[in-house]
Design a protein around this motif. Sequence first.
Motif, PDB file in Angstrom:
ATOM      1  N   TYR A 145     -25.852  26.030  -0.458  1.00  0.00           N
ATOM      2  CA  TYR A 145     -26.402  27.011  -1.394  1.00  0.00           C
ATOM      3  C   TYR A 145     -26.793  28.294  -0.663  1.00  0.00           C
ATOM      4  CZ  TYR A 145     -28.395  28.251  -5.931  1.00  0.00           C
ATOM      5  OH  TYR A 145     -28.647  28.841  -7.149  1.00  0.00           O
ATOM      6  N   GLY A 146     -25.831  28.829   0.101  1.00  0.00           N
ATOM      7  CA  GLY A 146     -26.007  30.128   0.729  1.00  0.00           C
ATOM      8  C   GLY A 146     -25.548  31.239  -0.185  1.00  0.00           C
ATOM      9  N   ARG A 147     -25.117  32.353   0.410  1.00  0.00           N
ATOM     10  CA  ARG A 147     -24.720  33.519  -0.393  1.00  0.00           C
ATOM     11  C   ARG A 147     -23.603  33.188  -1.383  1.00  0.00           C
ATOM     12  NH1 ARG A 147     -25.753  35.223   4.715  1.00  0.00           N
ATOM     13  NH2 ARG A 147     -27.226  36.955   5.000  1.00  0.00           N
ATOM     14  N   TYR A 166     -26.719  20.978  -3.615  1.00  0.00           N
ATOM     15  CA  TYR A 166     -27.213  20.224  -2.457  1.00  0.00           C
ATOM     16  C   TYR A 166     -26.909  21.039  -1.218  1.00  0.00           C
ATOM     17  CZ  TYR A 166     -27.199  16.879   1.394  1.00  0.00           C
ATOM     18  OH  TYR A 166     -27.421  16.256   2.594  1.00  0.00           O
ATOM     19  N   ASP A 167     -27.878  21.185  -0.350  1.00  0.00           N
ATOM     20  CA  ASP A 167     -27.674  21.914   0.895  1.00  0.00           C
ATOM     21  C   ASP A 167     -28.288  21.091   2.025  1.00  0.00           C
ATOM     22  OD1 ASP A 167     -27.944  23.763   3.134  1.00  0.00           O
ATOM     23  OD2 ASP A 167     -27.446  25.336   1.702  1.00  0.00           O
ATOM     24  N   PRO A 168     -27.469  20.691   3.009  1.00  0.00           N
ATOM     25  CA  PRO A 168     -27.999  19.852   4.091  1.00  0.00           C
ATOM     26  C   PRO A 168     -28.921  20.599   5.047  1.00  0.00           C
ATOM     27  CG  PRO A 168     -25.700  20.419   4.506  1.00  0.00           C
ATOM     28  CD  PRO A 168     -26.030  20.919   3.135  1.00  0.00           C
ATOM     29  N   PHE A 169     -29.017  21.921   4.923  1.00  0.00           N
ATOM     30  CA  PHE A 169     -29.807  22.716   5.862  1.00  0.00           C
ATOM     31  C   PHE A 169     -30.994  23.412   5.209  1.00  0.00           C
ATOM     32  CE2 PHE A 169     -25.372  22.637   7.263  1.00  0.00           C
ATOM     33  CZ  PHE A 169     -25.529  21.995   8.485  1.00  0.00           C
ATOM     34  N   SER A 170     -30.836  23.851   3.978  1.00  0.00           N
ATOM     35  CA  SER A 170     -31.902  24.600   3.310  1.00  0.00           C
ATOM     36  C   SER A 170     -31.945  24.190   1.842  1.00  0.00           C
ATOM     37  CB  SER A 170     -31.658  26.107   3.429  1.00  0.00           C
ATOM     38  OG  SER A 170     -32.658  26.840   2.767  1.00  0.00           O
ATOM     39  N   PRO A 171     -32.993  23.491   1.408  1.00  0.00           N
ATOM     40  CA  PRO A 171     -33.033  22.991   0.027  1.00  0.00           C
ATOM     41  C   PRO A 171     -32.921  24.120  -0.997  1.00  0.00           C
ATOM     42  CG  PRO A 171     -34.767  21.988   1.352  1.00  0.00           C
ATOM     43  CD  PRO A 171     -34.178  23.094   2.180  1.00  0.00           C
ATOM     44  N   PRO A 172     -32.089  23.939  -2.017  1.00  0.00           N
ATOM     45  CA  PRO A 172     -32.002  24.918  -3.101  1.00  0.00           C
ATOM     46  C   PRO A 172     -33.291  24.937  -3.918  1.00  0.00           C
ATOM     47  CG  PRO A 172     -30.099  23.443  -3.066  1.00  0.00           C
ATOM     48  CD  PRO A 172     -31.131  22.849  -2.171  1.00  0.00           C
ATOM     49  N   PRO A 173     -33.446  25.921  -4.804  1.00  0.00           N
ATOM     50  CA  PRO A 173     -34.619  25.944  -5.682  1.00  0.00           C
ATOM     51  C   PRO A 173     -34.711  24.647  -6.488  1.00  0.00           C
ATOM     52  CG  PRO A 173     -33.437  28.025  -5.801  1.00  0.00           C
ATOM     53  CD  PRO A 173     -32.585  27.101  -4.992  1.00  0.00           C
ATOM     54  N   PRO A 174     -35.925  24.224  -6.819  1.00  0.00           N
ATOM     55  CA  PRO A 174     -36.114  22.928  -7.502  1.00  0.00           C
ATOM     56  C   PRO A 174     -35.306  22.772  -8.783  1.00  0.00           C
ATOM     57  CG  PRO A 174     -38.220  23.826  -6.773  1.00  0.00           C
ATOM     58  CD  PRO A 174     -37.207  24.892  -6.519  1.00  0.00           C
ATOM     59  N   GLU A 175     -35.104  23.867  -9.513  1.00  0.00           N
ATOM     60  CA  GLU A 175     -34.390  23.741 -10.786  1.00  0.00           C
ATOM     61  C   GLU A 175     -32.912  23.404 -10.612  1.00  0.00           C
ATOM     62  OE1 GLU A 175     -34.814  28.287 -10.075  1.00  0.00           O
ATOM     63  OE2 GLU A 175     -35.870  26.427  -9.590  1.00  0.00           O
ATOM     64  N   PRO A 196     -21.523  25.101   5.930  1.00  0.00           N
ATOM     65  CA  PRO A 196     -20.900  25.390   7.230  1.00  0.00           C
ATOM     66  C   PRO A 196     -20.356  24.113   7.844  1.00  0.00           C
ATOM     67  CG  PRO A 196     -23.279  25.411   7.424  1.00  0.00           C
ATOM     68  CD  PRO A 196     -22.990  25.277   5.967  1.00  0.00           C
ATOM     69  N   LEU A 197     -19.389  24.256   8.729  1.00  0.00           N
ATOM     70  CA  LEU A 197     -18.817  23.095   9.406  1.00  0.00           C
ATOM     71  C   LEU A 197     -19.573  22.843  10.713  1.00  0.00           C
ATOM     72  CD1 LEU A 197     -16.649  20.911   9.515  1.00  0.00           C
ATOM     73  CD2 LEU A 197     -15.185  22.542  10.729  1.00  0.00           C
ATOM     74  N   THR A 198     -20.218  21.681  10.788  1.00  0.00           N
ATOM     75  CA  THR A 198     -20.912  21.242  11.994  1.00  0.00           C
ATOM     76  C   THR A 198     -20.502  19.797  12.251  1.00  0.00           C
ATOM     77  OG1 THR A 198     -22.833  20.349  10.818  1.00  0.00           O
ATOM     78  CG2 THR A 198     -22.887  22.706  11.363  1.00  0.00           C
TER      79      THR A 198
END
Length: 315
Positions: A145-147, A166-175, A196-198
Amino acid sequence: MSEHVVVALGPVDADTVTPVLGDRVTFVTDPAPADLAVAEGAIVRADRRVDEDFLRRTPRLRVIARTGVGVDLVDVAAASARGIPVVITPNAGSRAVAEGVFAMALHLTKRLRPLTELVRDGRWAERGAVPIGDLDGAVLGIVGYGRIGRRVGELAAAFGMRSLAYDPFSPPPPEFACADLGELAESSDVLTLHAPLTEGTRHLVNERLLARVKPGAVLINCGRGGLLDSDATLAALESGRLSGVGLDVFDPEPALHHPLFDHPDVVLTPHLMGMTRRAMTLTFVDAARGVEDVLAGRRPAAVANPDWNHRKVTA
């Protein structure tokens, strides 16, 4: 008289970047070794490698500007050790990629390929045998959930879709947030990848996850090719678990042929969804602006090594 030399690695539109760089800069589109030896800046296309060998040949280099956000082929650590910022251009192609997601989603949901073939082959009477889906009322699952992910969500609302993320690095807004990727897969009619690929996200979409995908879902990858397992994706298509797959990115690139490519419910593009005419112009402008910022002593808007200015510059 020019004070700085900036070189291109790969095709860069000189007419676009030269006015941004200004009169004090000589921009070289096809640099010779002598140009590299005096270059203070480089504008680098995504398929060009910047490694320690290149850095040795550019002893005066002060800034690298990558067109796009991926730095897979850039040795960021080596650049940082030299005190060189690696400028990226995260905003330029975001909207274009998001449009590409919906181009693929519409193509697959509205079954444009089989319907085209029906008309072309004179099989009008068979049109009722091709089920056509809807985006209106469907659930869009956004992985990352980046740009770009956020822009995809904005467009989804215009289509009447409900977005989950779903974002494994930065949680999206609760809604929008789904705490678990499997839960997202179970809920989504269209699943789109933008993480991103990690090492932790490689083959994020694998046999185990695809077993939880909502039956008949569409899967789209405009993120990084390594995010999905091609063998598992093909198996999910053949079983009917997935109804369609759209791929703009591959692992490796250029893409090596895979049986997945031959499936009739797959649409493929050669990593171009972020390279529309407008997006490329904006990318070149942002890259040139980043170079100009560094040469003028200003911090650029976005860098891949954010602590670069705190590092000691070495010879």
